[in-house]
Scaffold this active site. Sequence first.
Site, PDB file in Angstrom:
ATOM      1  N   GLU A 136     -42.871  15.708 -11.658  1.00  8.73           N
ATOM      2  CA  GLU A 136     -42.242  14.419 -11.990  1.00  8.73           C
ATOM      3  C   GLU A 136     -40.820  14.674 -12.501  1.00  8.73           C
ATOM      4  O   GLU A 136     -39.878  14.047 -12.045  1.00  8.73           O
ATOM      5  CB  GLU A 136     -43.085  13.644 -13.021  1.00  8.73           C
ATOM      6  CG  GLU A 136     -42.632  12.186 -13.144  1.00  8.73           C
ATOM      7  CD  GLU A 136     -43.548  11.304 -13.987  1.00  8.73           C
ATOM      8  OE1 GLU A 136     -44.774  11.491 -13.980  1.00  8.73           O
ATOM      9  OE2 GLU A 136     -43.021  10.387 -14.659  1.00  8.73           O
TER      10      GLU A 136
ATOM     11  N   ARG B   5     -48.187   6.608 -24.105  1.00  6.40           N
ATOM     12  CA  ARG B   5     -49.460   6.425 -23.394  1.00  6.40           C
ATOM     13  C   ARG B   5     -50.619   6.992 -24.209  1.00  6.40           C
ATOM     14  O   ARG B   5     -51.732   6.446 -24.175  1.00  6.40           O
ATOM     15  CB  ARG B   5     -49.409   7.040 -21.987  1.00  6.40           C
ATOM     16  CG  ARG B   5     -50.616   6.705 -21.142  1.00  6.40           C
ATOM     17  CD  ARG B   5     -50.442   7.119 -19.684  1.00  6.40           C
ATOM     18  NE  ARG B   5     -49.680   6.160 -18.904  1.00  6.40           N
ATOM     19  CZ  ARG B   5     -50.202   5.096 -18.292  1.00  6.40           C
ATOM     20  NH1 ARG B   5     -51.500   4.853 -18.363  1.00  6.40           N
ATOM     21  NH2 ARG B   5     -49.450   4.273 -17.616  1.00  6.40           N
TER      22      ARG B   5
ATOM     23  N   GLU C 132     -55.363   9.100 -11.967  1.00  9.18           N
ATOM     24  CA  GLU C 132     -55.477   9.680 -13.301  1.00  9.18           C
ATOM     25  C   GLU C 132     -56.749   9.345 -14.068  1.00  9.18           C
ATOM     26  O   GLU C 132     -57.296  10.214 -14.746  1.00  9.18           O
ATOM     27  CB  GLU C 132     -54.270   9.246 -14.135  1.00  9.18           C
ATOM     28  CG  GLU C 132     -52.965   9.726 -13.551  1.00  9.18           C
ATOM     29  CD  GLU C 132     -51.773   9.201 -14.332  1.00  9.18           C
ATOM     30  OE1 GLU C 132     -51.552   7.981 -14.325  1.00  9.18           O
ATOM     31  OE2 GLU C 132     -51.092  10.010 -14.969  1.00  9.18           O
TER      32      GLU C 132
HETATM   33  N1  LUZ Z   1     -44.677   8.438 -15.830  1.00  5.84           N
HETATM   34  C1  LUZ Z   1     -43.889   7.567 -16.473  1.00  5.84           C
HETATM   35  C2  LUZ Z   1     -46.004   8.351 -15.895  1.00  5.84           C
HETATM   36  O1  LUZ Z   1     -42.675   7.709 -16.419  1.00  5.84           O
HETATM   37  N2  LUZ Z   1     -44.448   6.550 -17.149  1.00  5.84           N
HETATM   38  C3  LUZ Z   1     -45.778   6.378 -17.251  1.00  5.84           C
HETATM   39  O2  LUZ Z   1     -46.246   5.436 -17.887  1.00  5.84           O
HETATM   40  C4  LUZ Z   1     -46.606   7.317 -16.617  1.00  5.84           C
HETATM   41  N3  LUZ Z   1     -47.924   7.234 -16.706  1.00  5.84           N
HETATM   42  C5  LUZ Z   1     -48.665   8.151 -16.116  1.00  5.84           C
HETATM   43  C6  LUZ Z   1     -48.059   9.172 -15.400  1.00  5.84           C
HETATM   44  N4  LUZ Z   1     -46.759   9.258 -15.288  1.00  5.84           N
HETATM   45 MO1  MOS Z   2     -48.129  11.692 -13.208  1.00  3.34          MO
HETATM   46  S1  MOS Z   2     -48.728  12.529 -14.897  1.00  3.34           S
HETATM   47  O1  MOS Z   2     -48.717  10.292 -12.806  1.00  3.34           O
HETATM   48  O2  MOS Z   2     -46.946  12.422 -12.444  1.00  3.34           O
END
Ligand code: LUZ
Ligand code: MOS
Length: 749
Positions: free
Chosen positions: A229, A307, A709
Amino acid sequence: MKNSKIPHIDGLIHVTGKSHFITDLPKRDLLYVYPVFSKISKGEILEIDFSEAEKVKGYVDKITFKDIPGENNVGIIEKGEPVFPEKNVEFYGQPVCAIIGKDYISARKCAKFVKIKYREEKPILTISDAIRENSFFKPTIKVKKGSIKKGFKNSDYVIEGEIITPIQEHFYLETQSCRVIPEEKGYTILPASQSPSEIQEVLASVLGIPQNLLTVDVKRLGGAFGGKEHNPTLYAAITAVAAHKVKKPVELRLMREDDILVTGKRHKFYAKYKCGFDESGKIKALKYEIYSNGGAYTDLSIPVLERCVFHSDNAYFIPNFYLEASACKTNLHPFTAFRGFGGPQGVFFIEYIMEEVARTLKIDPFEIKKRNLYKSGDKTPYGEKIKECFLDVLFDKIEPVYKEWKKEVEDFNRKNKFIKRGVGIVPIKFGISFTLKALNRGYALVILYPDGSVSVSHGGVEMGQEVSTRVAQIVSKTLGITFKNIHIESVNTKRIANIPPTAASTAVDLNGNAAYKSAKILRKRLLKIARKMIVEKYGKIPSKIDFEEDFCLFDFGKIQIKEIIERAVFEREKMAEYQFYRTPFITDFDEEKGRGNPFYYYVYGVATSLVETDLLTGEVKLLKAKIIHEMGDSINYDVELGQITGAYIQGMGWLILEDMVYENGGAISNSPSTYKIPTICDIPKIFDVEIFLSGSEYSSVFKSKGIGEPPFIYGESVFFAVKNSIGGLNLMPPATPENILKVIGDIFK
Ligand code: LUZ
Ligand code: MOS
């Protein structure tokens, strides 16, 4: 949507080895870049000596922060995360500079010969160090509901304690990789990233060129789990700076041991709690103090913390609640997104507390958990109303299995002294949507060709979760064009722009909805042309007309859809449609008030696991698992089943098997021989997964719900089974044999 036997859209090319990943692409004129990693956790860089590296065969060039043409930053939530540090290194493994070599081996070899002199400083490594030094990222999150003071006063029991959740390495198969190709103007970037638009934005600023001169293209990833990410942005930036300097295509690919040493992982969390309850086990008040180890740069630590906060109630109604949560700034690599994104940590806290309540009252945890479940209409501590709740239904469904297993465990334990069994139960209520409202947007471009084939571009990166298969199914179903005629394109920022990361279990919701909108509009245009063609040919208007299996069917005949498309093109109908979807209803979390409606809907489920623990060796065997997972409806049953089973096993690995060890601030569990990820042997013999189709309207495209998830959390039931097998002792994860023996040893002291 009844389409259960649709195969993986690229399954055949995967199993025959024909699918392309970045490093499989043609290598003509390709150079390689390899970073030089810091060997200290914190300190000032005094000197970088390249003289030995320059003598190595295959050396081409070197890059440092001085070669960055634009801004030296890859931070997105907060600036200050550099491509290369200008003065101070902040974590062990941080890339300090990089070497460009004529091939992969020589780039790596040259990098090893670079000598860096530092003036070392004392690092902050742990959460307790950070608390002592007051080293935090901003802001602290607070949530308050009712009055905990009154709640504790009305409690028959008040317990206090501490809970720790461990670090987890993603262990995606494809390590961090990127290729950058200089073009006539600008660059083509091929990163292994869940966030193509982030790469485009950040690299434009690093290179000091406009965003429209960068084309970012992602075909597929070899796994990600959140590890792609934000992690890839730094490595894409290093590759781009190298390509900019040598004006040639450059590739970067980390070795496994370096990838594990330098990239972010699941945050370690620490919670202090105080919980009041009555003699029936009903929670009256809960007070939390929560900390995460965020590492050296902000990365995604604040949204992860948020979260965690939103899941620290999990499935339970808590009338009086007070929470404060902070992310610690330390000198470890930055911690980052990992499947569940803080959710699993929050859930673990409340589940641990429920188990302690049960232990205090000597009542079965199943009963305690059942008595505290949310009901439809309840509100969470952060004020979101739970519109439709299936937790009671799920508990009723799993009760006979749990009761039978519990009895079996008790019988077994009566007869065995050194081998003990235990059973665990964990419900889930997982909120779907990015907690940052702005990210909840999806785009899709659907193009119809006159031969009846379809091209679909959308914003969801394929990483094995089969977003591609499911979006293709949605388009196929809506247009009545067979699945084999749908082609899913790479995610390309020139076709689909300004996209959120493919994350938060939202890829099918966001992009599937956008693709559905595009397909519906095209269908309407085709219907108009079809009617015209039917009247021309048969001289009458059809009373029923539909599209199915590449044909337009009507009461007195059929025509091929491709003929309709051909005619539509001729008639100057627009045979491409670019559509946008934004998630309705949600609101951002108000930090001042501690309130918000961050989630469009919740996903529910329950899991029970049965384990056997050898008290002499500390070894655990997972024998049985039963999961009941709720969705509104299914899009692709096999894909959903795959996500649930895989997530459960990955969650189990986090709490039972995996143990990331650090030495001097650097992760040293850097291979599968020292970091034990689950294998086929760890899968329970009895593994029963049931998908409960609730028909809930609080769901997304075709009544489906995010599946990536939530099921990760089911793995926590294995940990509690282990804890219960050793009499509920004060065990903290990971429940490795060593850690189990340590707590068992305590009884004999
Ligand atoms: N990424 C993000 C995430 O930027 N915001 C979120 O709420 C999120 N939730 C799960 C996985 N990635
Ligand atoms: Mo994610 S932890 O939804 O890249």
